[in-house]
Design a protein around this motif. Structure first.
Motif, PDB file in Angstrom:
ATOM      1  N   ALA A 265       0.833  -1.205   0.000  1.00  0.00           N
ATOM      2  CA  ALA A 265       0.000   0.000   0.000  1.00  0.00           C
ATOM      3  C   ALA A 265       0.869   1.257   0.000  1.00  0.00           C
ATOM      4  CB  ALA A 265      -0.944  -0.002   1.205  1.00  0.00           C
ATOM      5  N   LEU A 266       1.940   1.255   0.800  1.00  0.00           N
ATOM      6  CA  LEU A 266       2.848   2.406   0.837  1.00  0.00           C
ATOM      7  C   LEU A 266       3.557   2.592  -0.501  1.00  0.00           C
ATOM      8  CD1 LEU A 266       4.403   2.065   4.396  1.00  0.00           C
ATOM      9  CD2 LEU A 266       2.906   3.892   3.568  1.00  0.00           C
ATOM     10  N   ALA A 267       3.968   1.497  -1.109  1.00  0.00           N
ATOM     11  CA  ALA A 267       4.634   1.586  -2.416  1.00  0.00           C
ATOM     12  C   ALA A 267       3.687   2.153  -3.461  1.00  0.00           C
ATOM     13  CB  ALA A 267       5.148   0.211  -2.842  1.00  0.00           C
ATOM     14  N   ASP A 268       2.427   1.733  -3.421  1.00  0.00           N
ATOM     15  CA  ASP A 268       1.438   2.273  -4.353  1.00  0.00           C
ATOM     16  C   ASP A 268       1.241   3.763  -4.121  1.00  0.00           C
ATOM     17  OD1 ASP A 268       1.118  -0.229  -5.459  1.00  0.00           O
ATOM     18  OD2 ASP A 268      -0.757  -0.674  -4.388  1.00  0.00           O
ATOM     19  N   GLN A 269       1.180   4.179  -2.854  1.00  0.00           N
ATOM     20  CA  GLN A 269       1.021   5.593  -2.542  1.00  0.00           C
ATOM     21  C   GLN A 269       2.243   6.393  -3.003  1.00  0.00           C
ATOM     22  OE1 GLN A 269       0.315   5.712   1.673  1.00  0.00           O
ATOM     23  NE2 GLN A 269      -1.879   5.336   1.457  1.00  0.00           N
TER      24      GLN A 269
ATOM     25  N   ASP B 118       4.294   5.636  -5.458  1.00  0.00           N
ATOM     26  CA  ASP B 118       4.239   5.723  -6.915  1.00  0.00           C
ATOM     27  C   ASP B 118       3.245   6.793  -7.358  1.00  0.00           C
ATOM     28  OD1 ASP B 118       6.108   3.748  -7.264  1.00  0.00           O
ATOM     29  OD2 ASP B 118       4.638   2.156  -7.639  1.00  0.00           O
ATOM     30  N   GLU B 119       2.113   6.839  -6.668  1.00  0.00           N
ATOM     31  CA  GLU B 119       1.088   7.820  -7.007  1.00  0.00           C
ATOM     32  C   GLU B 119       1.575   9.239  -6.729  1.00  0.00           C
ATOM     33  OE1 GLU B 119      -3.252   8.696  -5.251  1.00  0.00           O
ATOM     34  OE2 GLU B 119      -2.927   6.621  -5.868  1.00  0.00           O
ATOM     35  N   LEU B 120       2.247   9.436  -5.601  1.00  0.00           N
ATOM     36  CA  LEU B 120       2.732  10.765  -5.229  1.00  0.00           C
ATOM     37  C   LEU B 120       3.869  11.235  -6.116  1.00  0.00           C
ATOM     38  CD1 LEU B 120       2.695  10.514  -1.335  1.00  0.00           C
ATOM     39  CD2 LEU B 120       1.218  11.942  -2.756  1.00  0.00           C
ATOM     40  N   LEU B 121       4.778  10.326  -6.435  1.00  0.00           N
ATOM     41  CA  LEU B 121       5.961  10.704  -7.216  1.00  0.00           C
ATOM     42  C   LEU B 121       5.680  10.767  -8.708  1.00  0.00           C
ATOM     43  CD1 LEU B 121       8.654   8.628  -5.352  1.00  0.00           C
ATOM     44  CD2 LEU B 121       8.293  11.087  -5.217  1.00  0.00           C
ATOM     45  N   GLY B 122       4.592  10.134  -9.115  1.00  0.00           N
ATOM     46  CA  GLY B 122       4.295  10.111 -10.544  1.00  0.00           C
ATOM     47  C   GLY B 122       5.412   9.423 -11.286  1.00  0.00           C
ATOM     48  N   ASP B 123       5.795   9.963 -12.432  1.00  0.00           N
ATOM     49  CA  ASP B 123       6.891   9.354 -13.171  1.00  0.00           C
ATOM     50  C   ASP B 123       8.170  10.172 -13.059  1.00  0.00           C
ATOM     51  OD1 ASP B 123       4.398   9.863 -15.124  1.00  0.00           O
ATOM     52  OD2 ASP B 123       6.029  11.195 -15.669  1.00  0.00           O
ATOM     53  N   ALA B 124       8.355  10.853 -11.917  1.00  0.00           N
ATOM     54  CA  ALA B 124       9.564  11.652 -11.721  1.00  0.00           C
ATOM     55  C   ALA B 124      10.820  10.806 -11.780  1.00  0.00           C
ATOM     56  CB  ALA B 124       9.505  12.392 -10.385  1.00  0.00           C
ATOM     57  N   PHE B 125      10.713   9.548 -11.391  1.00  0.00           N
ATOM     58  CA  PHE B 125      11.903   8.708 -11.338  1.00  0.00           C
ATOM     59  C   PHE B 125      11.823   7.549 -12.327  1.00  0.00           C
ATOM     60  CE2 PHE B 125      11.658  10.786  -7.230  1.00  0.00           C
ATOM     61  CZ  PHE B 125      12.925  11.339  -7.160  1.00  0.00           C
ATOM     62  N   ASP B 126      11.029   7.692 -13.375  1.00  0.00           N
ATOM     63  CA  ASP B 126      10.913   6.611 -14.354  1.00  0.00           C
ATOM     64  C   ASP B 126      12.233   6.304 -15.056  1.00  0.00           C
ATOM     65  OD1 ASP B 126       8.328   6.047 -13.824  1.00  0.00           O
ATOM     66  OD2 ASP B 126       7.492   7.015 -15.612  1.00  0.00           O
ATOM     67  N   ASP B 127      13.104   7.305 -15.209  1.00  0.00           N
ATOM     68  CA  ASP B 127      14.372   7.079 -15.893  1.00  0.00           C
ATOM     69  C   ASP B 127      15.383   6.351 -15.024  1.00  0.00           C
ATOM     70  OD1 ASP B 127      13.431   8.286 -18.126  1.00  0.00           O
ATOM     71  OD2 ASP B 127      14.329  10.235 -17.687  1.00  0.00           O
ATOM     72  N   LEU B 128      15.137   6.295 -13.720  1.00  0.00           N
ATOM     73  CA  LEU B 128      16.071   5.636 -12.818  1.00  0.00           C
ATOM     74  C   LEU B 128      15.718   4.160 -12.695  1.00  0.00           C
ATOM     75  CD1 LEU B 128      16.350   8.249  -9.954  1.00  0.00           C
ATOM     76  CD2 LEU B 128      17.934   7.873 -11.831  1.00  0.00           C
ATOM     77  N   ASP B 129      16.708   3.318 -12.731  1.00  0.00           N
ATOM     78  CA  ASP B 129      16.518   1.883 -12.589  1.00  0.00           C
ATOM     79  C   ASP B 129      17.465   1.372 -11.526  1.00  0.00           C
ATOM     80  OD1 ASP B 129      14.627   1.496 -14.711  1.00  0.00           O
ATOM     81  OD2 ASP B 129      16.277   1.823 -16.109  1.00  0.00           O
ATOM     82  N   ASP B 130      17.150   0.210 -10.970  1.00  0.00           N
ATOM     83  CA  ASP B 130      18.050  -0.427 -10.018  1.00  0.00           C
ATOM     84  C   ASP B 130      18.818  -1.525 -10.741  1.00  0.00           C
ATOM     85  OD1 ASP B 130      17.335   1.107  -7.850  1.00  0.00           O
ATOM     86  OD2 ASP B 130      15.718  -0.239  -7.253  1.00  0.00           O
ATOM     87  N   TYR B 131      20.118  -1.541 -10.515  1.00  0.00           N
ATOM     88  CA  TYR B 131      20.978  -2.551 -11.102  1.00  0.00           C
ATOM     89  C   TYR B 131      21.709  -3.283  -9.993  1.00  0.00           C
ATOM     90  CZ  TYR B 131      20.264  -0.269 -15.587  1.00  0.00           C
ATOM     91  OH  TYR B 131      19.699   0.244 -16.715  1.00  0.00           O
TER      92      TYR B 131
END
Length: 133
Positions: free
Chosen positions: A53-57, A59-72
């Motif tokens: 639930a927190l992760a969904d919130q 994602d909703e709050l941040l929108g796609d601000a961090f879509d370009d960032l990935d974890d490697y």
């Protein structure tokens, strides 16, 4: 099989053994251990639901601000953040890991050109927020 299912399986094994916790110290101990395992499984399940639930919130709050960032995953099995960019000199795509992001300067593996990097993220209201690295 989930943790709750495994705890239920242990309870079923215990119940199927027809042990009498009133007469046997060992049976009393097993029953107490299974009670603790079931309680822990319940807490883990609740925590997993809360985390989702927190992760969904988030994602909703941040929108796609961090879509370009990935974890490697690095060589030691740890995860680090990285971003894909194009070299301003040769145009080749490259992955910049968080250690290089912090320094602010990177070297293109294709052409060898060094350049400064600054990341910008668009806020929801359309303003650009510059993140210095």
């Amino acid at each position: 099989m989930s943790l709750a299912e495994k705890a239920g399986y242990l309870r079923g094994l215990y119940d199927g053994m027809d042990l009498n916790a009133d007469k046997s110290k060992e049976a009393k101990l097993l029953k107490a251990i299974i009670d603790v395992v079931e309680e822990l499984a319940d807490h883990v399940t609740e925590n997993e639901e809360s985390i989702r639930a927190l992760a969904d919130q988030a994602d909703e709050l941040l929108g796609d601000a961090f879509d370009d960032l990935d974890d490697y995953e690095d060589d030691e099995g740890d995860y680090e953040t990285a971003v894909e960019v194009e070299c301003p000199s040769c145009g080749e795509p490259m992955t910049i890991h968080e250690g290089h992001l912090a320094s602010g300067e990177v070297k293109c593996p294709s052409c060898g050109q060094r350049f400064q990097i600054e990341l910008e993220f668009e806020e929801e209201d359309g303003d650009d927020e510059e993140i210095p690295f």
